[in-house]
Scaffold this motif. Sequence first.
Motif, mmCIF file in Angstrom:
data_model
loop_
_atom_site.group_PDB
_atom_site.id
_atom_site.type_symbol
_atom_site.label_atom_id
_atom_site.label_comp_id
_atom_site.label_asym_id
_atom_site.label_seq_id
_atom_site.Cartn_x
_atom_site.Cartn_y
_atom_site.Cartn_z
ATOM 1 N N PRO A 421 -47.762 -8.816 -54.593
ATOM 2 C CA PRO A 421 -46.382 -9.370 -54.269
ATOM 3 C C PRO A 421 -46.317 -10.299 -52.791
ATOM 4 O O PRO A 421 -45.706 -11.285 -52.536
ATOM 5 C CB PRO A 421 -45.614 -8.373 -54.118
ATOM 6 N N GLN A 422 -47.120 -9.704 -51.683
ATOM 7 C CA GLN A 422 -47.103 -10.348 -50.472
ATOM 8 C C GLN A 422 -47.685 -12.048 -50.969
ATOM 9 O O GLN A 422 -47.329 -12.752 -50.188
ATOM 10 C CB GLN A 422 -48.042 -9.760 -49.489
ATOM 11 N N GLY A 423 -48.611 -11.835 -51.482
ATOM 12 C CA GLY A 423 -49.190 -13.215 -51.853
ATOM 13 C C GLY A 423 -48.255 -14.369 -52.476
ATOM 14 O O GLY A 423 -48.204 -15.581 -52.067
ATOM 15 N N VAL A 424 -47.564 -13.640 -53.406
ATOM 16 C CA VAL A 424 -46.597 -14.445 -54.060
ATOM 17 C C VAL A 424 -45.263 -15.082 -53.268
ATOM 18 O O VAL A 424 -45.084 -16.092 -53.194
ATOM 19 C CB VAL A 424 -45.938 -13.479 -55.431
ATOM 20 N N HIS A 425 -44.845 -14.104 -52.329
ATOM 21 C CA HIS A 425 -44.050 -14.400 -51.391
ATOM 22 C C HIS A 425 -44.434 -15.426 -50.320
ATOM 23 O O HIS A 425 -43.747 -16.611 -50.253
ATOM 24 C CB HIS A 425 -43.345 -13.069 -50.504
ATOM 25 N N ALA A 426 -45.708 -15.222 -49.963
ATOM 26 C CA ALA A 426 -46.320 -16.491 -48.873
ATOM 27 C C ALA A 426 -46.445 -17.610 -49.449
ATOM 28 O O ALA A 426 -45.945 -18.633 -48.835
ATOM 29 C CB ALA A 426 -47.735 -15.821 -48.534
ATOM 30 N N VAL A 427 -46.750 -17.903 -50.950
ATOM 31 C CA VAL A 427 -46.965 -19.266 -51.656
ATOM 32 C C VAL A 427 -45.837 -19.733 -52.064
ATOM 33 O O VAL A 427 -45.503 -20.920 -51.827
ATOM 34 C CB VAL A 427 -47.997 -18.877 -52.742
ATOM 35 N N CYS A 428 -44.681 -19.057 -52.863
ATOM 36 C CA CYS A 428 -43.617 -19.398 -53.197
ATOM 37 C C CYS A 428 -42.651 -20.007 -52.231
ATOM 38 O O CYS A 428 -41.889 -21.006 -52.159
ATOM 39 C CB CYS A 428 -42.879 -18.382 -53.877
ATOM 40 N N LYS A 429 -42.688 -19.109 -51.158
ATOM 41 C CA LYS A 429 -41.753 -19.467 -49.997
ATOM 42 C C LYS A 429 -42.104 -20.875 -49.319
ATOM 43 O O LYS A 429 -41.373 -21.643 -48.839
ATOM 44 C CB LYS A 429 -41.468 -18.509 -48.743
ATOM 45 N N ARG A 430 -43.530 -21.095 -49.130
ATOM 46 C CA ARG A 430 -44.066 -22.126 -48.438
ATOM 47 C C ARG A 430 -44.064 -23.440 -49.399
ATOM 48 O O ARG A 430 -43.834 -24.321 -48.932
ATOM 49 C CB ARG A 430 -45.460 -21.882 -47.919
ATOM 50 N N PHE A 431 -44.090 -22.988 -50.806
ATOM 51 C CA PHE A 431 -44.506 -24.187 -51.667
ATOM 52 C C PHE A 431 -43.617 -23.920 -52.630
ATOM 53 O O PHE A 431 -43.989 -23.583 -53.833
ATOM 54 C CB PHE A 431 -45.797 -24.398 -52.129
ATOM 55 N N PRO A 432 -42.178 -23.885 -52.838
ATOM 56 C CA PRO A 432 -41.129 -23.522 -53.948
ATOM 57 C C PRO A 432 -41.505 -24.421 -55.127
ATOM 58 O O PRO A 432 -40.982 -24.066 -56.408
ATOM 59 C CB PRO A 432 -40.015 -23.938 -53.164
ATOM 60 N N ARG A 433 -42.121 -25.531 -55.170
ATOM 61 C CA ARG A 433 -42.455 -26.421 -56.399
ATOM 62 C C ARG A 433 -43.561 -26.211 -57.206
ATOM 63 O O ARG A 433 -43.752 -26.629 -58.146
ATOM 64 C CB ARG A 433 -42.139 -27.939 -55.769
ATOM 65 N N ILE A 434 -44.682 -25.528 -56.400
ATOM 66 C CA ILE A 434 -45.886 -25.244 -57.148
ATOM 67 C C ILE A 434 -45.698 -24.256 -58.142
ATOM 68 O O ILE A 434 -44.581 -23.474 -58.072
ATOM 69 C CB ILE A 434 -46.939 -24.802 -56.098
ATOM 70 N N LYS A 435 -46.357 -24.073 -59.091
ATOM 71 C CA LYS A 435 -46.082 -23.312 -60.391
ATOM 72 C C LYS A 435 -47.510 -22.473 -59.921
ATOM 73 O O LYS A 435 -48.528 -22.731 -59.882
ATOM 74 C CB LYS A 435 -46.246 -23.652 -61.830
ATOM 75 N N ILE A 436 -47.203 -20.868 -60.162
ATOM 76 C CA ILE A 436 -47.974 -19.766 -60.136
ATOM 77 C C ILE A 436 -48.135 -19.044 -61.397
ATOM 78 O O ILE A 436 -47.093 -18.752 -62.129
ATOM 79 C CB ILE A 436 -47.906 -18.646 -59.189
ATOM 80 N N VAL A 437 -49.472 -19.273 -62.300
ATOM 81 C CA VAL A 437 -49.572 -18.324 -63.434
ATOM 82 C C VAL A 437 -50.221 -17.582 -63.464
ATOM 83 O O VAL A 437 -51.556 -17.664 -62.929
ATOM 84 C CB VAL A 437 -49.910 -19.450 -64.711
ATOM 85 N N THR A 438 -50.039 -16.046 -63.636
ATOM 86 C CA THR A 438 -50.876 -14.940 -63.488
ATOM 87 C C THR A 438 -50.720 -14.057 -64.663
ATOM 88 O O THR A 438 -49.833 -14.077 -65.352
ATOM 89 C CB THR A 438 -50.601 -14.073 -62.177
#
Length: 468
Positions: A421-438
């Motif tokens: 979750p910490q990594g998701v927060h870090a990436v999504c808050k900084r880059f809200p338009r990128i897509k993460i698939v996990t």
Amino acid sequence: MGSESNEHLQQISAGSHFSGFNLVDLQPINLEMEPSATFPENTHGQPFIIGVAGGAASGKTTVCDLIIKQLCDHRVVLVNQDSFYHDLSEEELAHVSEYNFDHPDAFDTEQLLACMKNLKHGKVVDIPNYDFKTHRRVLPARKVNPSDVIILEGILVFHDTRVRGFMNMKIFVDTDADVRLARRIQCDTVVKGRDIKTVLDQYSKFVKPAFEDFILPTKKYADVIIPHGGDNHVAIDLIVRHIHTKLGQHSLCKIYPNLYVLQSTFQIRGMHTLVRDASTRKHDFIFYADRLIRLVVEHGLGHLPFKEKQVITPIGSVYTGVEFCKRLCGISVIRSGESMENALRACCKGIKIGKILIHREGDNGQQLIYHNLPKDISDRHVFLLDPILGTGNSAVQAISLLISKGVQEAKIIFLNLISAPQGVHAVCKRFPRIKIVTSEIESGLNEEFRVFPGMGEFGDRYFGTDQD
């Protein structure tokens, strides 16, 4: 990539595995579906809160009833903003025809906020029982229990930013003014026994100005706009499907609409069990890790743009299908990300693969980034490959590099197997338009900033360089 650059990167990464970085700071439907702004933070087990706004007699209640009916397999509660009208004083009662019930000040917003806060945190609340004949609250209050879904309905539920902050989805019911007026005349004359002149006077003096001044401007906050109210069954069906999907997703997906987690099945769960087992042998670990990686890659491909294409089948008939997006590339974060390259190549014939190495220098936290990227990367959709998203530090560094090279943020799809979750927060808050698939969200990070329960050092296990 040139062979000389490849050799340089391999030499740098040969003796080390870099994964334990320091923790970084943490439409509308017109049916018009608009990308929502950042969803409010919502933790696991909390309800999915829907706001339904629109003018008086727009069909909000009908929309709510249809949503509740179709969500029959979930506990749903409806909260009406009308329940929170202020009691009228004796003086206000004496001149009730001059009281503006469509103004924001007519509502006890503070009590509404307190009730929504308690419902969100799983507490039983008492909703006022407002008598529209005496214009005062009467006993007993309506007791409301915690639910899976809470629908807050009212003309001005989007007006106060604090109330909007509770909502995971905001729906605006957009109905023509003439239709709303006709419905209001019918309701007030037939049901409430008012004469038509009184109804029209109140409409022109209070209802219409309040709609234009306070209600219509809140339409811009809506995630979904429904034309024609409850008659728009297509819109209702799409909304209910979306709610079903959100209720079945990890809570982080409710916060970040750009996060996608593979739907869990016994097959996926079984493969995760094998790759997480410390006693699993290397060739079995590779086999099942490759299967999981392939599923993630296939899911990621589904987020690329497609265009319609017609082909002639072997029997001479026409098949209307879609054509794949052609300008793609993969970028692997050395070295664990290289384990995902074969699956990407198997799905995308001839795809270009670039490399990024993020290397910590000394104990001062400074990092060096080595890279070898396609020269035309700014014109491509990019799959960023790294099986583990831990603190998010290396992912942020890699994404920042790609953006500095001209890659559009919305064209980056970050593929990984497990995410903290910490990594998701870090990436999504900084880059809200990128897509993460996990394929799965982890419990978190331990005191050493390692993902747990985790898979161990993925690169060591996959490439056979663990120190057993």
